[in-house]
Design a protein around this motif. Structure first.
Motif, mmCIF file in Angstrom:
data_model
loop_
_atom_site.group_PDB
_atom_site.id
_atom_site.type_symbol
_atom_site.label_atom_id
_atom_site.label_comp_id
_atom_site.label_asym_id
_atom_site.label_seq_id
_atom_site.Cartn_x
_atom_site.Cartn_y
_atom_site.Cartn_z
ATOM 1 N N GLU A 312 63.156 102.038 46.928
ATOM 2 C CA GLU A 312 63.062 101.863 45.554
ATOM 3 C C GLU A 312 62.489 103.847 44.947
ATOM 4 N N GLY A 313 62.667 104.356 45.945
ATOM 5 C CA GLY A 313 62.207 105.325 45.099
ATOM 6 C C GLY A 313 62.949 105.786 44.125
ATOM 7 N N CYS A 314 64.906 106.214 44.377
ATOM 8 C CA CYS A 314 65.634 106.332 43.674
ATOM 9 C C CYS A 314 66.456 105.496 42.919
ATOM 10 N N PHE A 315 66.988 103.909 43.369
ATOM 11 C CA PHE A 315 67.737 103.625 42.891
ATOM 12 C C PHE A 315 67.696 101.366 43.206
ATOM 13 N N GLY A 316 66.641 101.648 43.035
ATOM 14 C CA GLY A 316 65.759 99.808 42.694
ATOM 15 C C GLY A 316 65.243 99.080 43.974
ATOM 16 N N LEU A 317 65.358 98.141 44.034
ATOM 17 C CA LEU A 317 64.428 97.246 45.177
ATOM 18 C C LEU A 317 66.100 96.860 45.789
ATOM 19 N N ASP A 318 67.322 96.825 45.600
ATOM 20 C CA ASP A 318 68.372 95.961 45.791
ATOM 21 C C ASP A 318 68.404 96.209 46.967
ATOM 22 N N LYS A 319 69.105 95.712 48.268
ATOM 23 C CA LYS A 319 69.399 96.055 49.413
ATOM 24 C C LYS A 319 70.251 95.562 49.485
ATOM 25 N N GLN A 320 71.095 96.380 51.067
ATOM 26 C CA GLN A 320 72.793 96.186 50.659
ATOM 27 C C GLN A 320 72.591 96.262 52.234
ATOM 28 N N ASP A 321 73.643 96.393 53.802
ATOM 29 C CA ASP A 321 73.005 95.936 54.987
ATOM 30 C C ASP A 321 75.154 95.771 55.695
#
Length: 321
Positions: A312-321
């Motif tokens: 959220e703070g540094c590279f957006g809201l995209d998530k990986q796992d």
């Protein structure tokens, strides 16, 4: 961020490190499990890998019964499994591809060689008699990647995001291994009085986190649940302990803020500070007696939240796992 160009690639750098560390950890676990699964408890040992990665239901849907042959295939060359070695290396290469202008030629070439190797792997190459050698090759490739990165990656924000990703993944893997391994020890011992005292079981767990020799330097005589748990969780000199990894990640996030002006990383830093405080105040004997699973589960949730805050703070809201 002061460097808005880098902000677009922070996610790729972070996940490149995580996927390479994930491959290294999985290769280590497969190799150790193969070595320690030649007795009547062999099937249980292979099931442990599925439990560590939370893949038991997925595996049963795809393969059915848990067998050594199928678990090995599932975790080595099965691209339908997002946590397999082949998948992790492929994801790492995809992230590296978008970073061609930031990483060195040596880093890119080495990842390509590693990725290409999986195209030539056949079922015979991962049979039990060859698995140890295969996993050793993967570990050496991951370690070569780490060495090349250390020697060639420019020391700026990219370098910090890389090592934050690496340390968070390493801490997560260590906590999962300890959590599942300890629960397995309870079952093997059949009573709380003997929980975790199986020499072969704890030897395997320590080797899975690359810590057997380091542990023996500090505990040359005994191999017991309390000492192993404390070593993996809170030892400040072992580079794969949860405490060591989270402290390194904390220091690097602090550098992002203090040296590079990445003020948006503050919420992520706060998550790490909470986790570190809980580790520092942990009563190891109490964890061994009753609370280890809950503690490890909380820690893993904190690492997930940390990753979300960093995103959220540094590279957006995209998530990986």
């Amino acid at each position: 961020m002061k460097n808005s160009l880098l902000a677009r690639f922070a996610k790729n750098t972070f996940w490149l490190a995580r996927y390479m560390e994930r491959a290294d950890s999985l290769a280590r676990l497969l190799e150790v499990t193969e070595t320690h699964s030649r007795d009547e408890h062999g099937d249980q040992d292979w099931k442990l890998i599925l439990e560590v990665n939370g893949d038991l239901d997925h595996f049963r849907q795809e393969y059915g019964k848990v067998t050594a042959v199928d678990v090995v295939k599932f975790y080595t060359i099965d691209l339908n499994n997002a946590t397999s070695l082949a998948s992790s290396v492929a994801y790492a290469r995809e992230n590296a591809r978008s970073l061609r202008h930031l990483i060195s030629t040596e880093m890119w070439s080495q990842i390509n060689v590693m990725h290409s190797r999986f195209r030539d792997v056949k079922n015979k190459d991962i049979q039990p008699r060859r698995l140890a050698g295969f996993c050793s090759t993967i570990k050496e490739s991951c370690q070569a990647h780490t060495g090349i990165t250390e020697a060639t990656l420019y020391r700026d924000q990219a370098y910090l995001f890389y090592w934050i990703g690496k340390m968070v993944e390493r801490a997560d893997q260590a906590s999962r291994l300890l959590d599942v391994g300890f629960r397995r020890a309870l079952k093997l011992a059949h009573s709380d009085d003997n929980a975790g005292e199986s020499l072969s079981h704890w030897t395997g767990l320590l080797r899975s986190v690359g810590g057997y020799q380091a542990y023996r330097r500090t505990h040359p005589i005994r191999l017991r649940a309390r000492e192993v748990t404390g070593f993996v969780l809170t030892n400040k000199s072992f580079p794969r302990s949860v405490m060591y990894c989270l402290q390194e990640a904390h220091d690097d996030v602090s550098k992002l803020i203090n040296e590079h002006g990445v003020e948006t990383a503050h919420p992520a830093l706060q998550e790490l500070e909470v986790a570190l405080s809980q580790l520092q105040n942990a009563d190891i004997q109490q964890l061994v007696n009753s609370d280890l699973h809950e503690f490890a589960d909380t820690l893993q949730q904190q690492l997930i939240t940390f990753t979300q805050r960093l995103a959220e703070g540094c590279f957006g809201l995209d998530k990986q796992d």
